[in-house]
Design an enzyme around this catalytic site. Structure first.
Site, PDB file in Angstrom:
ATOM      1  N   ASP A   1      35.344  31.610  33.536  1.00  0.00           N
ATOM      2  CA  ASP A   1      36.421  32.518  33.145  1.00  0.00           C
ATOM      3  C   ASP A   1      36.091  33.922  33.628  1.00  0.00           C
ATOM      4  OD1 ASP A   1      38.915  32.995  31.900  1.00  0.00           O
ATOM      5  OD2 ASP A   1      37.907  33.870  30.180  1.00  0.00           O
TER       6      ASP A   1
ATOM      7  N   HIS B   1      43.914  45.010  31.234  1.00  0.00           N
ATOM      8  CA  HIS B   1      43.306  44.332  30.088  1.00  0.00           C
ATOM      9  C   HIS B   1      41.918  44.903  29.801  1.00  0.00           C
ATOM     10  CE1 HIS B   1      41.958  41.224  27.350  1.00  0.00           C
ATOM     11  NE2 HIS B   1      40.962  40.929  28.169  1.00  0.00           N
TER      12      HIS B   1
ATOM     13  N   GLU C   1      44.733  34.177  25.186  1.00  0.00           N
ATOM     14  CA  GLU C   1      44.546  34.902  26.432  1.00  0.00           C
ATOM     15  C   GLU C   1      45.428  34.231  27.474  1.00  0.00           C
ATOM     16  OE1 GLU C   1      40.182  36.985  26.152  1.00  0.00           O
ATOM     17  OE2 GLU C   1      40.386  35.205  27.425  1.00  0.00           O
TER      18      GLU C   1
ATOM     19  N   GLU D   1      46.441  33.425  30.894  1.00  0.00           N
ATOM     20  CA  GLU D   1      45.707  33.443  32.155  1.00  0.00           C
ATOM     21  C   GLU D   1      46.334  32.486  33.166  1.00  0.00           C
ATOM     22  OE1 GLU D   1      41.486  33.125  32.000  1.00  0.00           O
ATOM     23  OE2 GLU D   1      41.335  33.888  29.951  1.00  0.00           O
TER      24      GLU D   1
ATOM     25  N   ASP E   1      43.185  30.705  27.224  1.00  0.00           N
ATOM     26  CA  ASP E   1      41.802  30.654  26.773  1.00  0.00           C
ATOM     27  C   ASP E   1      41.737  31.233  25.360  1.00  0.00           C
ATOM     28  OD1 ASP E   1      39.137  29.966  27.175  1.00  0.00           O
ATOM     29  OD2 ASP E   1      38.602  31.983  27.787  1.00  0.00           O
TER      30      ASP E   1
ATOM     31  N   ARG F   1      38.213  36.399  18.022  1.00  0.00           N
ATOM     32  CA  ARG F   1      37.723  37.748  18.300  1.00  0.00           C
ATOM     33  C   ARG F   1      36.626  38.192  17.334  1.00  0.00           C
ATOM     34  NH1 ARG F   1      39.300  38.430  23.452  1.00  0.00           N
ATOM     35  NH2 ARG F   1      41.559  38.232  23.680  1.00  0.00           N
TER      36      ARG F   1
ATOM     37  N   GLN G   1      33.469  36.346  18.381  1.00  0.00           N
ATOM     38  CA  GLN G   1      33.057  36.896  19.672  1.00  0.00           C
ATOM     39  C   GLN G   1      32.399  38.265  19.510  1.00  0.00           C
ATOM     40  OE1 GLN G   1      36.335  37.400  22.375  1.00  0.00           O
ATOM     41  NE2 GLN G   1      35.092  38.324  23.984  1.00  0.00           N
TER      42      GLN G   1
ATOM     43  N   LYS H   1      34.705  31.464  22.303  1.00  0.00           N
ATOM     44  CA  LYS H   1      35.557  31.020  23.410  1.00  0.00           C
ATOM     45  C   LYS H   1      35.505  29.516  23.645  1.00  0.00           C
ATOM     46  CE  LYS H   1      36.716  35.130  25.285  1.00  0.00           C
ATOM     47  NZ  LYS H   1      38.062  35.541  25.688  1.00  0.00           N
TER      48      LYS H   1
ATOM     49  N   THR I   1      40.191  25.464  25.426  1.00  0.00           N
ATOM     50  CA  THR I   1      40.932  26.131  26.500  1.00  0.00           C
ATOM     51  C   THR I   1      42.067  25.194  26.890  1.00  0.00           C
ATOM     52  OG1 THR I   1      38.953  27.254  27.339  1.00  0.00           O
ATOM     53  CG2 THR I   1      40.829  27.064  28.844  1.00  0.00           C
TER      54      THR I   1
ATOM     55  N   GLU J   1      45.298  43.195  22.262  1.00  0.00           N
ATOM     56  CA  GLU J   1      45.920  44.378  22.860  1.00  0.00           C
ATOM     57  C   GLU J   1      47.284  44.678  22.246  1.00  0.00           C
ATOM     58  OE1 GLU J   1      45.359  44.254  27.419  1.00  0.00           O
ATOM     59  OE2 GLU J   1      45.136  42.193  26.700  1.00  0.00           O
TER      60      GLU J   1
END
Length: 412
Positions: free
Chosen positions: A125, A132, A198, A200, A232, A236, A239, A252, A256, A360
């Site tokens: 990844d 971002h 996420e 992606e 993904d 948070r 993490q 993570k 996925t 975000e």
């Protein structure tokens, strides 16, 4: 007697359908009468073609390659085979001479089960969106530089867990782990309370490479078969506590999600665009300034939670291209394997409504978003997230990318 109309053929795809013959993404499916028999399929409109059966019926030299339960044999066959098979499929699905043979081999999309289309070898990844990375830096380092000193010199990435890559539609179990807020005296264990997405794009490797031999920028098309949407999922809070000093791990690796459809690169020629202007010089193995083949892709992504669109991230603005990521991933001699998957990293644009993560969008929970069900800072059990996307196609058409959907279920 009134004249009877001829029933519409599934091959008569309506004009403007993003899954017309200009697209033809690949997947793997099974049917209710033979649930254990997985087959390579190609999407055309609202139907799936049994590609192996079509190749056998029409005497294709690629019949054995397509009569497989996975895309891996096709991926490994290389670029010449990819071109030949796509050319043949286009002819089979568009020529009136083939209708009698092809129509019985089409299955309604709603009547099949879609599976993970390839066996994932390795998963990497990246972190390729400047918008971002800048947002994340401002959230977590408000008094420091938003971007780390290395960010514009190399595509930052990490190795993920290939065994937890799942196909769209698979439920996502809320992960548990250690978490510790800055003001907490000690960590606690329990389900994540900051579960995130996420948005992606994932790139799928076909042709492997030799250990010890880097893959150059110019060789991207010889190794990468196609792309698909990728989510993904990220815890948070887990993490944030674990990632210093070695980076993401349990926050993570739990799940996925990828699309059931892989769009071949050849279908996206009209979507190729130049990447943003780089403001620092790049080392030669990453320098694409003089490349005639633009390295970016103009993909328009939508993120919906419980059916409500909350963001529309633009992939065209990604600072690092997929070719640069592949070159960096192998510059130390690391080899590629058929089925390798690498994600672009979260796709975000400069506007608030273009951010590809809740981290975000809500500024780490400070600014909740409004849904019909109520406010959200991060995902709640029962929430369903869906990523969709399209890209410009030939002659004003649109190329649809298969969706990625996942529903959050409570921690086990």
């Amino acid at each position: 007697m009134p004249e009877q109309s001829t029933p519409a053929s599934p091959l008569d795809v309506p004009e403007g359908d993003p899954f017309g013959p200009h697209n033809l993404p690949y997947g793997v499916f099974s049917t209710a009468d033979a649930p254990e028999r997985r087959r390579v399929g190609v999407r055309i409109g609202g139907h799936v073609l049994d590609a192996g059966a079509a190749a056998l019926a029409l005497g294709s030299p690629y019949a054995q390659l397509l009569a497989q339960p996975s895309l891996n044999p096709l991926l490994a066959a290389g670029r010449t085979a990819w071109r030949d098979v796509r050319r043949a499929l286009t002819a089979w699905l568009t020529s009136p001479a083939h209708r009698e043979d092809i129509e019985p081999l089409l299955h309604p999309l709603g009547a099949v089960t879609l599976h993970l289309p390839y066996e994932v070898a390795d998963y990497v990844d990246f972190y390729a969106s400047e918008h971002h990375a800048t947002n994340v830096g401002r959230i977590f380092r408000p008094d420091g530089d938003a971007l780390t000193p290395n960010w514009k010199h190399l595509p930052i990435g990490y190795h993920g867990r290939s065994g937890t890559v799942v196909v769209s539609g698979t439920d996502v179990v809320r992960p548990s782990g250690q978490r510790k807020a800055p003001t907490d005296p000690a960590p606690v264990f329990g389900p994540s309370v900051k579960l995130d997405i996420e948005a992606e794009v994932g790139f799928v490797v076909g042709t492997p490479s030799e250990l010890g031999r880097p893959v150059a920028l110019a060789d991207f098309r010889d190794h990468v078969f196609g792309l698909s949407l990728l989510n993904d999922w990220s815890a948070r809070d887990i993490q944030a506590w674990e990632y210093v000093p070695l980076g993401p791990f349990l926050g993570k690796s739990f799940t996925t999600s990828v699309s059931a459809w892989v769009t071949p690169l050849e279908a996206l020629e009209a979507a190729r665009v130049a990447p943003p202007v780089r403001d620092l010089p790049l080392l030669p193995y990453l320098d694409d300034a003089d490349d005639e083949d633009p390295g970016g892709f103009d993909l328009r992504i939508s993120v919906a939670i419980n059916g409500q669109v909350v963001a529309e991230p633009p992939f065209a603005g990604m600072y690092w291209t997929a070719a640069q990521q592949l070159a960096h991933m192998t510059v130390n001699g690391a080899s590629l394997r058929t089925g390798d998957l690498y994600g672009s990293g979260t796709v975000s644009g400069p506007e608030t409504g273009q951010r590809g993560s809740l981290l975000e969008l809500t500024w780490n929970g400070r600014d909740p978003i409004e849904l019909a069900e109520g406010k959200r800072t991060f995902l709640e059990d029962g929430d369903e997230v869906t990523l969709t996307a399209w890209a410009p196609g030939p002659d004003g058409t649109r190329v649809g990318l298969g969706e990625v959907t996942g529903r959050i279920v409570a921690a086990g």
